[in-house]
Design a protein around this motif. Structure first.
Motif, mmCIF file in Angstrom:
data_model
loop_
_atom_site.group_PDB
_atom_site.id
_atom_site.type_symbol
_atom_site.label_atom_id
_atom_site.label_comp_id
_atom_site.label_asym_id
_atom_site.label_seq_id
_atom_site.Cartn_x
_atom_site.Cartn_y
_atom_site.Cartn_z
ATOM 1 N N VAL A 92 -5.930 11.508 8.555
ATOM 2 C CA VAL A 92 -7.617 10.586 8.214
ATOM 3 C C VAL A 92 -7.252 9.774 7.540
ATOM 4 O O VAL A 92 -6.587 9.637 7.011
ATOM 5 N N VAL A 93 -8.752 8.253 8.133
ATOM 6 C CA VAL A 93 -8.639 7.070 7.596
ATOM 7 C C VAL A 93 -9.172 7.749 6.421
ATOM 8 O O VAL A 93 -9.853 7.906 6.070
ATOM 9 N N ALA A 94 -7.940 6.725 5.542
ATOM 10 C CA ALA A 94 -9.024 6.709 3.516
ATOM 11 C C ALA A 94 -8.031 5.802 3.277
ATOM 12 O O ALA A 94 -6.955 5.577 3.494
ATOM 13 N N ASP A 95 -8.247 5.876 2.151
ATOM 14 C CA ASP A 95 -7.814 4.396 1.414
ATOM 15 C C ASP A 95 -7.351 5.132 -0.188
ATOM 16 O O ASP A 95 -7.909 6.100 -0.664
ATOM 17 N N ALA A 96 -6.211 4.436 -0.092
ATOM 18 C CA ALA A 96 -5.459 5.318 -1.128
ATOM 19 C C ALA A 96 -5.922 5.451 -2.283
ATOM 20 O O ALA A 96 -5.184 6.215 -3.578
ATOM 21 N N ARG A 97 -7.019 4.183 -3.060
ATOM 22 C CA ARG A 97 -7.539 4.724 -4.019
ATOM 23 C C ARG A 97 -9.047 4.971 -3.909
ATOM 24 O O ARG A 97 -9.463 4.842 -5.107
ATOM 25 N N ALA A 98 -9.234 5.777 -3.000
ATOM 26 C CA ALA A 98 -10.528 6.286 -3.260
ATOM 27 C C ALA A 98 -10.202 7.961 -2.052
ATOM 28 O O ALA A 98 -10.548 7.892 -0.983
ATOM 29 N N PHE A 137 2.146 -2.171 -0.835
ATOM 30 C CA PHE A 137 0.598 -2.771 0.348
ATOM 31 C C PHE A 137 -0.824 -2.245 -0.082
ATOM 32 O O PHE A 137 -1.451 -3.350 0.116
ATOM 33 N N VAL A 138 -0.615 -2.513 -1.792
ATOM 34 C CA VAL A 138 -2.325 -1.108 -1.576
ATOM 35 C C VAL A 138 -2.397 -2.388 -3.104
ATOM 36 O O VAL A 138 -1.606 -2.403 -4.310
ATOM 37 N N PRO A 139 -3.529 -2.755 -3.303
ATOM 38 C CA PRO A 139 -3.682 -3.902 -4.029
ATOM 39 C C PRO A 139 -3.507 -3.258 -5.636
ATOM 40 O O PRO A 139 -3.452 -4.536 -6.392
ATOM 41 N N GLU A 140 -4.358 -2.144 -5.904
ATOM 42 C CA GLU A 140 -3.979 -2.096 -7.082
ATOM 43 C C GLU A 140 -3.415 0.078 -7.032
ATOM 44 O O GLU A 140 -3.483 0.108 -7.207
ATOM 45 N N PRO A 141 -2.432 -0.514 -7.077
ATOM 46 C CA PRO A 141 -1.003 0.753 -6.957
ATOM 47 C C PRO A 141 -1.526 1.643 -8.144
ATOM 48 O O PRO A 141 -1.614 2.645 -7.609
ATOM 49 N N ALA A 142 -1.810 1.010 -9.593
ATOM 50 C CA ALA A 142 -2.028 2.221 -10.422
ATOM 51 C C ALA A 142 -3.482 2.822 -9.594
ATOM 52 O O ALA A 142 -3.540 4.233 -10.467
ATOM 53 N N ASP A 163 -4.288 7.116 5.859
ATOM 54 C CA ASP A 163 -3.722 5.662 5.765
ATOM 55 C C ASP A 163 -4.949 4.841 6.228
ATOM 56 O O ASP A 163 -5.926 5.547 7.337
ATOM 57 N N ARG A 164 -5.198 3.635 6.019
ATOM 58 C CA ARG A 164 -6.235 2.883 5.742
ATOM 59 C C ARG A 164 -6.423 1.825 7.406
ATOM 60 O O ARG A 164 -7.108 1.666 8.081
ATOM 61 N N SER A 165 -5.006 2.600 8.575
ATOM 62 C CA SER A 165 -5.284 1.867 9.528
ATOM 63 C C SER A 165 -5.953 3.728 10.574
ATOM 64 O O SER A 165 -5.231 4.194 10.375
ATOM 65 N N ALA A 166 -6.373 2.602 11.723
ATOM 66 C CA ALA A 166 -6.424 3.578 12.182
ATOM 67 C C ALA A 166 -6.205 3.930 13.247
ATOM 68 O O ALA A 166 -6.000 5.334 14.283
ATOM 69 N N ASP A 167 -5.158 3.237 13.560
ATOM 70 C CA ASP A 167 -4.151 2.956 15.245
ATOM 71 C C ASP A 167 -3.526 4.437 14.283
ATOM 72 O O ASP A 167 -2.593 4.847 15.057
ATOM 73 N N VAL A 182 -0.068 10.120 1.176
ATOM 74 C CA VAL A 182 -0.774 8.778 1.295
ATOM 75 C C VAL A 182 -0.109 7.751 2.320
ATOM 76 O O VAL A 182 0.968 7.146 1.511
ATOM 77 N N GLY A 183 -0.741 6.967 2.753
ATOM 78 C CA GLY A 183 -0.429 5.685 2.929
ATOM 79 C C GLY A 183 0.899 6.681 4.125
ATOM 80 O O GLY A 183 1.685 5.790 4.571
ATOM 81 N N CYS A 184 0.357 7.372 5.197
ATOM 82 C CA CYS A 184 1.432 8.093 6.254
ATOM 83 C C CYS A 184 1.423 7.159 7.144
ATOM 84 O O CYS A 184 2.385 7.875 7.394
#
Length: 259
Positions: free
Chosen positions: A82-88, A107-112, A69-73, A45-47
């Motif tokens: 794959v492009v994805a949000d760690a919270r979903a 760096f995730v706004p809501e790590p929990a 990871d959220r960053s497409a690059d 997650v967040g690779c």
């Protein structure tokens, strides 16, 4: 000062030159500590650029490795991501045996929420959830020297210091984050790796690539201020007679299991 304005994550290759070479050493120690059996299904997650995923493939003989990871690059740089949000996370419950996250959760706004998602995708019994973050406040030597030097020249720079911004990158908050997600047998340990630079140019160059908070700050400086910071940092780091610079980087690693 808007801290997130400097959190630039747009170039996988540039980030790898800045931090990837050190995070790879941490990833080796981290995966050895987890000691997962062969054939396990891993989620990273967040690779980022795929450093942790690649170490899992090299050393753990997994059945499957998927990164997100959220960053497409960054996803284009990584392998099987794959492009994805760690919270979903876009995976069903119980799809993996191990969910890991390297140098990302702060760096995730809501790590929990991210940890809760990692728990969900490994299922209710016997799954392993683990991660690691830099010890920004004390023994991530490169960044500690950088921000201390920057703040001496520009007091406003202290607001961007990850040691101040991310107080949860410490053993007790990490332990609480994991137990708060319902994980059991939670352990936290330090992983320390040497960070050796051939010379000052090797150390300073990645700060010009604009990837991450510190390089983002450098990129926003006027040329004269950037030159002042470069020379002050040159003086602040320990330089050997051959020009090399040796520092240490410590990460805090945490693991727990479901059920």
């Amino acid at each position: 000062m808007d801290e997130q304005r400097y959190d630039v994550w747009a170039s996988g290759a540039a980030y790898d030159r800045y931090m990837g070479r050190w995070s790879r050493s941490v990833a080796r120690e981290f995966t050895a500590w987890l000691g997962r059996p062969q054939g396990a299904r891993w989620l990273d997650v967040g690779c980022g650029t795929g450093v942790l995923s690649s170490v899992v493939r090299e050393r753990c003989r997994p059945g499957r490795v998927v990164g997100c990871d959220r960053s497409a690059d960054f996803v284009r740089t990584a392998r099987a991501a794959v492009v994805a949000d760690a919270r979903a996370l876009p995976f069903p419950a119980g799809a993996f045996d191990v969910a890991v996250s390297g140098l990302t959760l702060n760096f995730v706004p809501e790590p929990a929420g991210a940890v809760a998602e990692m728990v969900r995708v490994v299922g209710p019994e016997g799954g392993v959830v683990a991660g690691y973050v830099w010890d920004y406040a004390e023994r991530m030597g490169l960044l500690r020297r950088f921000w201390d030097t920057a703040a001496e020249l520009d007091p406003a720079a202290a607001e961007l210091d990850e040691g101040r911004r991310f107080p949860d990158c410490r053993p007790q908050p990490l332990h609480d984050l994991w137990t708060g997600a319902g994980l059991v047998d939670v352990l936290v340990r330090a992983i320390e790796v040497p960070t050796v630079f051939a010379d000052f140019a090797d150390l300073w160059g990645p700060f010009l690539a604009g990837q991450g908070p510190a390089p983002g700050y450098v990129g926003a400086l006027a040329p004269a201020a950037r030159d002042d910071l470069r020379e002050a940092l040159r003086t602040a780091v320990p330089t050997a007679p051959d020009g090399s610079i040796s520092l240490w980087a410590r990460a805090w690693a945490v693991r727990g299991r479901t059920g």
